[in-house]
Every structure is written in C-alpha cells, then in structure tokens.
Design an enzyme around this catalytic site. Structure first.
Site, PDB file in Angstrom:
ATOM      1  N   THR A   1       7.233   1.875  11.210  1.00  0.00           N
ATOM      2  CA  THR A   1       7.556   0.445  11.318  1.00  0.00           C
ATOM      3  C   THR A   1       8.828   0.102  10.536  1.00  0.00           C
ATOM      4  OG1 THR A   1       6.768  -1.739  10.632  1.00  0.00           O
ATOM      5  CG2 THR A   1       5.910   0.115   9.410  1.00  0.00           C
ATOM      6  N   ASP A   2       9.468  -0.990  10.927  1.00  0.00           N
ATOM      7  CA  ASP A   2      10.636  -1.469  10.168  1.00  0.00           C
ATOM      8  C   ASP A   2      10.222  -2.027   8.801  1.00  0.00           C
ATOM      9  OD1 ASP A   2       9.375  -3.799  11.086  1.00  0.00           O
ATOM     10  OD2 ASP A   2      11.151  -4.610  12.086  1.00  0.00           O
ATOM     11  N   GLU A   3       8.921  -2.289   8.624  1.00  0.00           N
ATOM     12  CA  GLU A   3       8.473  -2.893   7.357  1.00  0.00           C
ATOM     13  C   GLU A   3       8.655  -1.967   6.162  1.00  0.00           C
ATOM     14  OE1 GLU A   3       4.701  -4.821   7.420  1.00  0.00           O
ATOM     15  OE2 GLU A   3       4.968  -5.486   9.479  1.00  0.00           O
TER      16      GLU A   3
ATOM     17  N   TYR B   1      -0.147  -2.261   3.563  1.00  0.00           N
ATOM     18  CA  TYR B   1       0.107  -1.640   4.878  1.00  0.00           C
ATOM     19  C   TYR B   1       1.454  -0.928   4.900  1.00  0.00           C
ATOM     20  CZ  TYR B   1       1.963  -1.345   9.612  1.00  0.00           C
ATOM     21  OH  TYR B   1       2.581  -0.894  10.753  1.00  0.00           O
ATOM     22  N   SER B   2       2.522  -1.681   4.570  1.00  0.00           N
ATOM     23  CA  SER B   2       3.855  -1.083   4.737  1.00  0.00           C
ATOM     24  C   SER B   2       4.098   0.044   3.732  1.00  0.00           C
ATOM     25  CB  SER B   2       4.949  -2.145   4.673  1.00  0.00           C
ATOM     26  OG  SER B   2       4.840  -2.929   3.530  1.00  0.00           O
TER      27      SER B   2
ATOM     28  N   LYS C   1       2.573   3.120   5.233  1.00  0.00           N
ATOM     29  CA  LYS C   1       3.429   3.638   6.306  1.00  0.00           C
ATOM     30  C   LYS C   1       4.645   4.330   5.702  1.00  0.00           C
ATOM     31  CE  LYS C   1       2.998   3.348  10.188  1.00  0.00           C
ATOM     32  NZ  LYS C   1       2.254   4.193  11.154  1.00  0.00           N
TER      33      LYS C   1
ATOM     34  N   LYS D   1      -3.352 -10.357  15.696  1.00  0.00           N
ATOM     35  CA  LYS D   1      -1.906 -10.387  15.532  1.00  0.00           C
ATOM     36  C   LYS D   1      -1.330 -11.734  15.989  1.00  0.00           C
ATOM     37  CE  LYS D   1      -1.540  -6.031  14.059  1.00  0.00           C
ATOM     38  NZ  LYS D   1      -2.593  -5.217  14.583  1.00  0.00           N
ATOM     39  N   PHE D   2      -0.140 -12.038  15.512  1.00  0.00           N
ATOM     40  CA  PHE D   2       0.447 -13.374  15.654  1.00  0.00           C
ATOM     41  C   PHE D   2       0.453 -13.917  17.092  1.00  0.00           C
ATOM     42  CE2 PHE D   2       4.616 -15.834  15.826  1.00  0.00           C
ATOM     43  CZ  PHE D   2       4.092 -16.992  15.290  1.00  0.00           C
TER      44      PHE D   2
END
Ligand code: NAD
Ligand code: TDX
Length: 333
Positions: free
Chosen positions: A122-124, A149-150, A153, A188-189
């Site tokens: 992920t980009d996070e 979470y990030s 990852k 999710k959003f």
C-alpha cells in the site's frame, strides 16, 4: 508461468485480480489460498470454472499448508492481509500475525522452492503528505507509516526486500493507492457510504473530511499487478496509481449526487486517531518502464458502476452491514 497461487483471493482486490487473470490468461490455473476471515467471501469467486480456479481454505501462517501449495505452483501473488485501518486501532494483533508472520511464512516457502513472488502493498507505508505538498510518493520515498495496519504492511515489504537481497528470492513489490469497485467490504469508505444511503441513512465523514485519497479502480490495480508479475524486474518496487486524488468530502458529495440525494445530506462523525492527511502516487516508473496505463480514468463513471453493483447485490453486502455499523457506533463513527 501458468499456475499461480493467489493469497487473499476471496477478498476485495484479490478476487478482482482472480476474475481479471481468468479473463486475460485463459490457460492459467489459479489456486486461491484464503482463510475466509470476516473479509473473505466464497461468493466473490462464483461463476468461475472450478477446473481452472480452486479455493483452498487455509491460513498463510500455516507453514505446512503453504509449503505444499507453493511447491505445486509457478508463482505466488500475495494479497492476503488484515486490511482495515480502523480495525487495526481496536485490535492490532491479527495485523501483526497475518501481515508480518504470514508474509514471512510465504517468503520461506518461495525461498525453499525457488518460486516467483509478487507482494501486494500500500501507499500508506510512506506516511502522509501535506495538502499543498507538490511531491507525490515514489519508490524512493522513505518509509514512515502511521497506523498499526500500515506499519505491519511496511514491515512485510521490508521482509520481502531482505529476502531478495539476502537469499536471492525472485520477488517484486507493488504499492497501490486506495481501491474502489465491486466486492469491497462495507467497512471501507466508499461502500459504507453507498450502503448507508441505500439503507435510508446518511454518509459518515470522519472529522473535517478534507483528507485526500488517490482513488484507483480495482481492475486497474489488477492490470498493474499482472504487468509487474510478467514483466517486472526482480527486486524492484513499483507504485500503482491512476491520478485520482479527491478529498473525502468531495467523494461523499459525488455519491449523494449520483444517488439522487441532496449533496449536503451527510454527517460529521468522530475523526480517526492519527488520521493520515493525504496520499498521492507517482506511477511514472510503472507507466514508462513497463508500459502500463489505467483504463478507469473517469472516477465519476467508475463510481456510478460501483453504486450500481451495490444496488444490484444487496444479498452480498446485507449480511455484513449490521455488525459493521455496530462496531462503528461503539466509537462514535
Ligand atoms: P480484504 O480485507 O478485502 O481481503 C483480504 C483477504 O485476505 C480476505 O479474503 C481474507 O479472508 C484474507 N486473509 C486475511 N488474513 C489471512 C490469513 N492469515 N491467511 C489467509 N487469508 C487471509 O483486503 P483488500 O482490500 O482486498 O486488500 C488486499 C491487499 O491489497 C492487502 O494486502 C492490502 O494491504 C492491499 N491494498 C489494499 C488497498 C485498498 O484500497 N483496499 C490499497 C492498496 C493495497
Ligand atoms: O466511514 C468512513 N468515513 C470516512 O470519512 C470511513 C470508513 C472512512 N472515512 C475516511 C478515512 C479515510 O480518510 O475515508 C478515507 C478512506 O478510508 P478507508 O476506506 O478506511 O481507507 P484508508 O484508511 O485510506 O485505507 C485504504 O487504502 C489503503 C485501504 O483500506 C487500505 O487497505 C489500503 O492500504
């Protein structure tokens, strides 16, 4: 390459990838390895020929099972993870277990059997950007994750890099921005807001809603992953993104408009602790070196199709909805 293991292939992006590869590579066999957690759903793979796609219900931390499946395959495409930031704030342990120990278990198996490995991230992992920062994330941006979470990852990405350098594992990594499309869990959003409106309630915006996410359709993520799997350079990291920056307020307003509602008919709820402000991907390396381009360049069109999918598939999302909203209600979201 014609036999692949797809971990997490019964989840949102993994199942979109399975459908994509099924269509694009008719001679490939796909083994899905998925623990069918709350986020996995067998129905996501319905309609696919079981001679070509098989589902093994199991955990990526189970080294015997993983070793056996990896020994029978040409490549592993690794999507399986605990994926929701809000859950990681309530209960981080499953994230450490699945995202770090699970990735370690797969790496040891591909090392032993000398198989190609592609790791989905992920980009996070890069942290967040200021709203007015002219820079976007590239594969050279330093890691600076914010949430449990990030950070798990990020940890899993670093394991992959170390296994490439220390053991010569044939791996690549991709870091993608926020996905939308069919089969996304209602926690999710975007699916949360669509299904809130479908159930006659109003969308819930965290904090001010000025946070920016860089939206990409899950099918474009899938085409990026297949491109890297087939043509990526071993040891390299590729960022996948479709120049889809939008703030959360704009997305909620667009959902309301497309669903025929008043665009001011949403509510502000408690903000996410440590909420990242902005993500933005520079995907020029993938575009120029491997010739990838996204298909869904019109977010409004992609969102319209996604709204239609949720309208047409209440039996898919209704069973998750009550429990998900009860969890949010406990924290005022
Ligand atoms: P998801 O939560 O919808 O699906 C995850 C899948 O993995 C589920 O089917 C679940 O059952 C399975 N799984 C979880 N733990 C497992 C375990 N220990 N063993 C076997 N299976 C397990 O997630 P998603 O949104 O589809 O994300 C897939 C991957 O893409 C993740 O690695 C995530 O970090 C990454 N990613 C997601 C996004 C996004 O916008 N959703 C963006 C960039 C990267
Ligand atoms: O009800 C909501 N209201 C709201 O304002 C929810 C669920 C979210 N939000 C905000 C938080 C974020 O700014 O919307 C934005 C998107 O939230 P999520 O869908 O939870 O995604 P995000 O936290 O950005 O992470 C997603 O993209 C990167 C995926 O869940 C990750 O798996 C992926 O790595």
């Amino acid at each position: 390459m014609n036999k692949i293991v797809v971990t997490g292939g019964a989840g949102f992006i993994g199942s979109n990838f399975v459908h994509y590869v099924y269509k694009q590579r008719p001679d490939w066999q796909i083994i899905v390895l998925d623990a069918l957690t709350y986020a996995g759903n067998k129905q996501n793979l319905e309609g696919l020929d079981t001679n070509r796609v098989s589902l093994v219900e199991g955990n990526i931390c189970d080294n015997k099972l993983v070793d056996n499946l990896v020994s029978q395959t040409d490549a592993v495409v690794h999507f399986a993870a605990e994926s929701h930031n809000d859950n990681s704030l309530q209960s981080p342990w499953p994230f450490v277990q699945s995202n770090i120990v699970g990735t370690y278990t797969l790496l040891e198996a591909v090392r032993k059997h000398n198989k190609r490995f592609h790791h989905i991230s992920t980009d996070e992992v890069y942290g967040d950007l200021e709203l007015d920062d002219p820079n976007k994330f590239t594969d050279k941006t330093p890691y600076n994750p914010s949430s449990p979470y990030s950070s798990t990852k990020a940890g899993s990405d670093l394991l992959v890099r170390a296994w490439v350098r220390s053991f010569g594992v044939k791996a690549t990594i991709s870091n993608c921005s926020n996905n939308y499309g069919p089969y996304q869990h209602v926690e999710k959003f975007i699916p949360r807001q669509i299904t809130e409106v479908l159930e006659g309630r109003t969308p819930k915006l965290y904090g001010t809603g000025e946070q920016v996410r860089d939206w990409i359709h899950a099918e474009d993520h899938s085409s990026g992953v297949l491109t890297i799997l087939e043509n990526g350079k071993i040891g390299e990291t590729y960022l996948i993104g479709a120049d889809g920056e939008k703030n959360n307020k704009e997305v909620v307003e667009l959902i309301l408009k497309l669903m025929g509602k008043d665009i001011t008919d949403y509510q502000h709820v408690n903000d996410r602790p440590g909420h990242d402000m902005r993500y933005a991907i520079d995907s020029s390396k993938l575009r120029t070196e491997l010739g990838w381009t996204p298909k869904y360049t019109n977010f409004t069109e992609g969102l319209k199709q996604t709204i239609e999918w949720y309208k047409n598939n209440p039996n898919w999302w209704k069973p998750q909805k009550t429990e998900t909203e009860a969890k949010y209600a406990k924290v005022g979201q």
